[in-house]
Design a protein around this motif. Structure first.
Motif, PDB file in Angstrom:
ATOM      1  N   LYS B 222      25.235  59.443  58.734  1.00 45.93           N
ATOM      2  CA  LYS B 222      24.619  58.209  59.793  1.00 45.93           C
ATOM      3  C   LYS B 222      24.902  58.142  61.160  1.00 45.93           C
ATOM      4  O   LYS B 222      24.390  57.913  62.060  1.00 45.93           O
ATOM      5  CB  LYS B 222      24.010  57.014  59.277  1.00 45.93           C
ATOM      6  CG  LYS B 222      22.942  57.254  58.409  1.00 45.93           C
ATOM      7  CD  LYS B 222      21.394  57.385  58.535  1.00 45.93           C
ATOM      8  CE  LYS B 222      20.179  57.170  58.157  1.00 45.93           C
ATOM      9  NZ  LYS B 222      18.575  57.165  58.422  1.00 45.93           N
ATOM     10  N   SER B 227      30.706  67.964  69.744  1.00 44.50           N
ATOM     11  CA  SER B 227      30.812  69.179  69.050  1.00 44.50           C
ATOM     12  C   SER B 227      32.263  70.335  69.951  1.00 44.50           C
ATOM     13  O   SER B 227      32.686  71.126  69.654  1.00 44.50           O
ATOM     14  CB  SER B 227      29.775  70.504  68.743  1.00 44.50           C
ATOM     15  OG  SER B 227      29.238  70.138  70.109  1.00 44.50           O
ATOM     16  N   THR B 263      34.437  64.146  57.212  1.00 45.51           N
ATOM     17  CA  THR B 263      33.045  65.553  57.235  1.00 45.51           C
ATOM     18  C   THR B 263      33.260  66.182  55.921  1.00 45.51           C
ATOM     19  O   THR B 263      31.531  65.817  55.488  1.00 45.51           O
ATOM     20  CB  THR B 263      33.768  66.791  57.999  1.00 45.51           C
ATOM     21  OG1 THR B 263      34.201  66.200  59.558  1.00 45.51           O
ATOM     22  CG2 THR B 263      32.737  67.468  58.448  1.00 45.51           C
ATOM     23  N   ALA B 264      34.610  66.187  55.218  1.00 44.92           N
ATOM     24  CA  ALA B 264      34.075  66.393  54.073  1.00 44.92           C
ATOM     25  C   ALA B 264      32.750  66.007  52.323  1.00 44.92           C
ATOM     26  O   ALA B 264      32.411  65.504  51.986  1.00 44.92           O
ATOM     27  CB  ALA B 264      34.999  67.338  52.984  1.00 44.92           C
ATOM     28  N   GLY B 266      30.929  63.222  54.029  1.00 40.55           N
ATOM     29  CA  GLY B 266      29.676  63.059  54.304  1.00 40.55           C
ATOM     30  C   GLY B 266      28.876  61.884  55.208  1.00 40.55           C
ATOM     31  O   GLY B 266      27.409  61.750  55.510  1.00 40.55           O
ATOM     32  N   ARG B 269      27.606  63.263  59.554  1.00 46.58           N
ATOM     33  CA  ARG B 269      25.778  64.301  59.416  1.00 46.58           C
ATOM     34  C   ARG B 269      26.449  65.019  60.414  1.00 46.58           C
ATOM     35  O   ARG B 269      26.143  66.452  59.355  1.00 46.58           O
ATOM     36  CB  ARG B 269      25.145  63.264  60.598  1.00 46.58           C
ATOM     37  CG  ARG B 269      23.972  63.950  59.592  1.00 46.58           C
ATOM     38  CD  ARG B 269      22.713  62.665  60.345  1.00 46.58           C
ATOM     39  NE  ARG B 269      21.375  62.939  60.084  1.00 46.58           N
ATOM     40  CZ  ARG B 269      20.326  62.770  59.269  1.00 46.58           C
ATOM     41  NH1 ARG B 269      20.761  61.694  58.662  1.00 46.58           N
ATOM     42  NH2 ARG B 269      19.546  63.602  59.595  1.00 46.58           N
ATOM     43  N   ARG B 270      26.931  65.491  61.493  1.00 49.17           N
ATOM     44  CA  ARG B 270      26.692  66.373  62.171  1.00 49.17           C
ATOM     45  C   ARG B 270      27.763  66.667  63.478  1.00 49.17           C
ATOM     46  O   ARG B 270      27.698  65.485  63.737  1.00 49.17           O
ATOM     47  CB  ARG B 270      24.996  66.707  63.146  1.00 49.17           C
ATOM     48  CG  ARG B 270      24.282  67.000  61.841  1.00 49.17           C
ATOM     49  CD  ARG B 270      22.592  66.926  62.807  1.00 49.17           C
ATOM     50  NE  ARG B 270      22.778  68.013  63.394  1.00 49.17           N
ATOM     51  CZ  ARG B 270      22.327  68.061  65.076  1.00 49.17           C
ATOM     52  NH1 ARG B 270      21.349  66.834  65.128  1.00 49.17           N
ATOM     53  NH2 ARG B 270      22.456  69.033  65.183  1.00 49.17           N
ATOM     54  N   PHE B 271      27.366  67.412  64.549  1.00 49.74           N
ATOM     55  CA  PHE B 271      28.705  67.737  65.814  1.00 49.74           C
ATOM     56  C   PHE B 271      27.323  68.175  66.751  1.00 49.74           C
ATOM     57  O   PHE B 271      26.995  68.936  66.159  1.00 49.74           O
ATOM     58  CB  PHE B 271      29.734  68.764  65.428  1.00 49.74           C
ATOM     59  CG  PHE B 271      31.122  68.047  64.516  1.00 49.74           C
ATOM     60  CD1 PHE B 271      31.887  67.144  65.058  1.00 49.74           C
ATOM     61  CD2 PHE B 271      30.668  68.426  62.969  1.00 49.74           C
ATOM     62  CE1 PHE B 271      32.496  66.721  64.378  1.00 49.74           C
ATOM     63  CE2 PHE B 271      31.527  67.349  62.443  1.00 49.74           C
ATOM     64  CZ  PHE B 271      32.574  67.179  63.568  1.00 49.74           C
ATOM     65  N   GLU B 275      21.946  66.607  71.921  1.00 54.28           N
ATOM     66  CA  GLU B 275      20.832  66.260  71.099  1.00 54.28           C
ATOM     67  C   GLU B 275      21.320  64.951  70.547  1.00 54.28           C
ATOM     68  O   GLU B 275      20.463  64.450  69.111  1.00 54.28           O
ATOM     69  CB  GLU B 275      20.380  67.039  70.498  1.00 54.28           C
ATOM     70  CG  GLU B 275      21.501  68.436  69.293  1.00 54.28           C
ATOM     71  CD  GLU B 275      22.260  69.357  69.242  1.00 54.28           C
ATOM     72  OE1 GLU B 275      22.542  68.970  71.027  1.00 54.28           O
ATOM     73  OE2 GLU B 275      23.015  70.129  68.969  1.00 54.28           O
ATOM     74  N   ASP B 279      18.231  61.783  68.049  1.00 52.08           N
ATOM     75  CA  ASP B 279      18.094  61.865  67.021  1.00 52.08           C
ATOM     76  C   ASP B 279      18.495  59.992  66.791  1.00 52.08           C
ATOM     77  O   ASP B 279      17.890  58.918  65.855  1.00 52.08           O
ATOM     78  CB  ASP B 279      19.831  62.212  66.386  1.00 52.08           C
ATOM     79  CG  ASP B 279      19.708  63.119  65.365  1.00 52.08           C
ATOM     80  OD1 ASP B 279      18.717  63.874  65.470  1.00 52.08           O
ATOM     81  OD2 ASP B 279      20.408  64.306  65.535  1.00 52.08           O
ATOM     82  N   GLY B 283      16.968  57.124  65.079  1.00 52.41           N
ATOM     83  CA  GLY B 283      17.189  56.740  63.639  1.00 52.41           C
ATOM     84  C   GLY B 283      17.609  57.233  62.904  1.00 52.41           C
ATOM     85  O   GLY B 283      17.843  56.988  61.939  1.00 52.41           O
ATOM     86  N   ASN B 284      17.965  58.152  63.412  1.00 57.31           N
ATOM     87  CA  ASN B 284      18.939  59.251  62.396  1.00 57.31           C
ATOM     88  C   ASN B 284      19.699  59.495  62.078  1.00 57.31           C
ATOM     89  O   ASN B 284      20.557  59.447  61.319  1.00 57.31           O
ATOM     90  CB  ASN B 284      17.679  61.238  62.387  1.00 57.31           C
ATOM     91  CG  ASN B 284      16.136  61.310  62.366  1.00 57.31           C
ATOM     92  OD1 ASN B 284      15.887  61.167  61.591  1.00 57.31           O
ATOM     93  ND2 ASN B 284      16.342  62.521  63.683  1.00 57.31           N
ATOM     94  N   VAL B 410      36.178  73.346  60.778  1.00 59.73           N
ATOM     95  CA  VAL B 410      35.998  71.522  60.545  1.00 59.73           C
ATOM     96  C   VAL B 410      34.113  71.286  60.995  1.00 59.73           C
ATOM     97  O   VAL B 410      33.444  71.285  60.053  1.00 59.73           O
ATOM     98  CB  VAL B 410      36.622  70.675  60.924  1.00 59.73           C
ATOM     99  CG1 VAL B 410      35.999  69.522  60.714  1.00 59.73           C
ATOM    100  CG2 VAL B 410      37.791  71.080  60.640  1.00 59.73           C
ATOM    101  N   VAL B 411      34.170  72.025  62.415  1.00 57.70           N
ATOM    102  CA  VAL B 411      32.732  71.547  63.222  1.00 57.70           C
ATOM    103  C   VAL B 411      31.998  73.466  62.372  1.00 57.70           C
ATOM    104  O   VAL B 411      30.485  72.495  62.525  1.00 57.70           O
ATOM    105  CB  VAL B 411      32.914  71.896  64.392  1.00 57.70           C
ATOM    106  CG1 VAL B 411      33.184  70.351  64.632  1.00 57.70           C
ATOM    107  CG2 VAL B 411      32.951  72.630  64.955  1.00 57.70           C
ATOM    108  N   GLY B 412      32.540  73.794  61.750  1.00 57.45           N
ATOM    109  CA  GLY B 412      31.448  74.861  61.163  1.00 57.45           C
ATOM    110  C   GLY B 412      31.283  76.269  62.007  1.00 57.45           C
ATOM    111  O   GLY B 412      30.819  75.342  63.479  1.00 57.45           O
TER     112      GLY B 412
END
Lengths: 305, 413
Positions: B222, B227, B263-264, B266, B269-271, B275, B279, B283-284, B410-412
């Motif tokens: 959460k 990024s 990050t691995a 979990g 959640r995101r970078f 935006e 989220d 409440g995401n 790392v951030v994809g």
């Protein structure tokens, strides 16, 4: 045109035993002249950038924007790109493939209904298929953020019926990315399918039924083969942009869902490793063209090319 | 098939010709394509590219401000005071401070909000600036690290401080000499901001440090981070005991290793870019790394959103006004910058955009507009808050690229 007709009638009268080739060749030239704008367009916006891209992919990676790049025909950039980003390449084609298959299953019944069953709602339904295009791609993708929200209706319902574990989520997962891809490219599947279904002469299906084919057999032996060109075109229009897409994985995924488009984006804009980005782009292009050629050959729809 | 033999011959001939034409057309197109490639390829492939660095001598700009009273200004979305008014029966959005500048100076400003990200904007102007070509813009706003890159590449025009007395007098002391532009020769801050932690108080208790953000089990999945490498790595470096303004490769790798772990696992959640705001309010995510001005704007709609200065420290950055090479209205740009450094104008702007105001005296001016905002530490931070803020080390392009590469893994992407 009249010259050609004239030529034919002359021939019909049997007078032109040694026909002059002029009318035909003039028509031929007209064709080429009509092609010129499109050719110029292709040259400027496709051929030149493609060559440029290929050239960039062969620059020495130790160069930089600041000091310039040297052309060393560094083919080593390609294996470097493949080893570094194998997972992202694989993931892109997998997601695009799944999205395409899902789109086929969603789009075929829809296109079929619009073509044969919609009656006076046909045009309305077609407009509805195209309607999402009136908003931007970004907004449509962000809408999925609301649809799949953690506290939203969809996730709540799935948890209630036990499909999703209590701490599960849909957003920021492969499911969300594939759903976004499927949704965004669905109209590209529906429209060509509709176009080919709509052209089918229903009397052929009737004939099949008269010859004691049941509904399913008539569909399999008549409707499906006749709609194949639309199916192939739709598959291409869905699969190709979906494999290069990076917005869906960026907005609906996590680093674990990164696709090759994200890699290219970051290499071009953030890392500023232009040769690497170009090598990835060229690889993606070649891989897609190869897959498309193979697919089109197998499906026997070469006339599309 | 026609029965008349002459006609049949003729049809066959036409068919043959059509067939022949088909083949030759295909061959023609293929040949034309190859020929075009053959002509284009050596020219494009042969030479590589020139370096993009420019100098004051290699790229000379002309200033037409005296005769052309216009200015092309590119800024970020929602980064200037806006007002909706009815004009001629239609609702239009106007920028009150900008209108005032235009009325006072007689300069027409073509204001465009087309900067959506530093990296993307760099991609937009890169080719022109590398070739010393006009970008069509006289003034744009970029964050420190991108401004630094442009200074290093020699892509900016030196500003004339003597034409901007308000900047000379009112620029806050802490922003007067950044490492990458020690005398503010090429840049003037537009707004400044803090990066810290935001959380949704309805969904979680206070999150007061990055350590908590990255380890607390109840936040797992959460949490989002930013990024942009500089934003996130400042905190990772602080957490692993390094100084973000002066670190070495090993320290960077240690910090990155930490990021990789969370990050691995979990936890993250995101970078994201901007935006995260969406989220967070939905409440995401319940807590995230966030920019101060965004949080104040979110708070107007959702008072549960809180911003905290993490115990590890804060990251302080500026978005800078820059005049690119070949911009032909530098003096007009200087007039605009000077105008925005008047305390009352700066206060009006800050009251709308809610970022940190870099202008002395604006806090007093703000008391008249909105006393509550004048007390807001995120718009007018106290000295002790600023004392615990950090910037990111300046580094050469090659090092930055290497770090960006490692961070990207790392951030994809």
């Amino acid at each position: 045109m009249s010259a050609v007709v004239g030529g034919l009638t002359d021939a019909a009268r049997g007078t032109a035993t040694t026909p002059t080739p002029t009318p035909i060749s003039r028509r031929k030239l007209t064709g080429y002249f009509l092609l010129l704008p499109a050719l110029a367009w292709l040259a400027i916006f496709f051929a030149v950038p493609s060559v440029q891209l290929m050239a960039t992919s062969l620059y020495d990676r130790s160069g930089s924007l600041e000091y310039g790049y040297e052309m060393t025909f560094a083919v080593g950039n390609y294996p470097a790109a493949w080893t570094a980003y194998a997972t992202q390449f694989g993931r892109s084609f997998m997601y695009a493939g799944i999205a395409t298959v899902l789109a086929i299953f969603l789009a075929y019944p829809l296109a079929y209904a619009i073509a044969f069953r919609a009656g006076r709602f046909k045009h309305l339904m077609l407009v509805l298929v195209i309607a999402p295009f009136f908003t931007s791609f970004l907004v449509r993708t962000l809408a999925w953020n609301s649809i799949l929200a953690d506290n939203g209706f969809v996730v709540g319902s799935l948890k209630t019926i036990g499909i999703l574990p209590e701490d599960g989520r849909l957003l920021a997962s492969s499911v969300a990315v594939v759903a976004g891809l499927t949704y965004n490219f669905l109209p590209f599947m529906v429209l060509p399918l509709y176009a080919s279904l709509e052209k089918i002469d229903l009397r052929l299906v009737e004939a099949a039924r008269d010859l004691y084919a049941n509904g399913f057999t008539a569909f399999r032996k008549v409707t499906l083969p006749l709609s194949l060109p639309g199916l192939v075109a739709g598959t291409l229009l869905t699969f190709i942009p979906a494999s290069g897409d990076y917005i869906n994985s960026q907005l609906l995924g996590t680093p674990k869902q990164a696709m090759i488009g994200n890699v290219i984006d970051r290499n071009f804009l953030v890392i500023l490793d232009y040769p690497m980005a170009a090598a990835c782009s060229v690889t993606l292009m070649v891989a897609i063209v190869t897959m498309v050629l193979f697919y089109v050959r197998r499906s026997g729809a070469e006339e599309l090319l | 098939m026609p029965t008349d033999p002459a006609l049949r011959n003729e049809v066959a001939r036409l068919a043959r010709q059509a067939g022949a034409a088909g083949v030759s057309r295909r061959r023609f197109l293929g040949g034309a394509g190859l020929a075009a490639l053959a002509v284009a390829a050596p020219g494009l492939v042969g030479c590589g590219t020139q370096g993009a660095r420019q100098t004051a001598d290699s790229c000379v700009s002309e200033d037409l401000s005296a005769t052309e009273r216009t200015l092309h200004f590119s800024n970020w979305p929602l980064y200037i005071d806006e007002e909706e008014i009815r004009r001629g029966g239609q609702r239009v959005t106007v920028f009150p401070t900008l209108e005032r500048f235009q009325a006072e100076s007689g300069i027409t400003v073509d204001y465009v909000a087309d900067v959506n990200s530093n990296a993307e904007f760099f991609g937009v102007v890169r080719n022109q600036l590398a070739d010393c070509q006009p970008t069509g813009r006289d003034l744009f706003v970029l964050t420190d690290y991108m401004a630094r890159r442009m200074v290093e590449l020699g892509w900016l025009q030196a500003l004339d401080m003597s034409r901007m007395p308000n900047v000379e007098a009112n620029l806050v002391d802490s922003l007067r000499s950044p490492s990458w532009d020690a005398d503010r020769t090429y840049s003037v801050p537009w707004q400044t901001g803090l990066t810290g932690i935001a959380y949704n108080a309805k969904l979680t208790g206070e999150v007061s440090s990055f350590e908590e953000l990255l380890t607390r089990a109840d936040l797992k999945g959460k949490v989002s981070l930013l990024s942009e490498m500089q934003d996130t790595m400042i905190f990772m470096l602080l957490m692993t005991g390094a100084d973000p303004e002066n670190f070495n490769d090993d320290e960077f790798e240690t910090a990155l290793e930490r990021l990789k772990e969370v990050t691995a696992s979990g936890q993250i959640r995101r970078f994201t870019g901007n935006e995260y705001a969406q989220d967070l309010s939905k409440g995401n995510i319940v807590a995230c790394e966030a920019w101060s001005g965004d949080v104040i704007q979110l708070q107007f709609d959702n008072p549960d959103i809180k911003f905290v200065a993490p115990t590890e420290g804060l990251s302080l950055w500026s978005d800078n006004l820059l005049v690119p090479n070949r911009a032909t209205h530098k003096s007009n740009a200087e007039d605009l910058i000077n105008f925005y450094y008047q305390p009352d104008v700066a206060a009006e702007l800050a009251a709308w955009v809610n970022y940190i105001c870099p202008v002395k005296g604006a806090q007093e001016a703000m008391l008249e507009i909105d006393p509550e905002l004048a007390e807001n530490e995120l718009i007018f931070p106290s000295d002790e808050l600023l004392a615990n803020s950090h910037g990111f080390m300046s580094m050469d392009q090659a090092t930055e690229r290497r770090y960006q590469q490692l961070f990207s893994e790392v951030v994809g992407g």
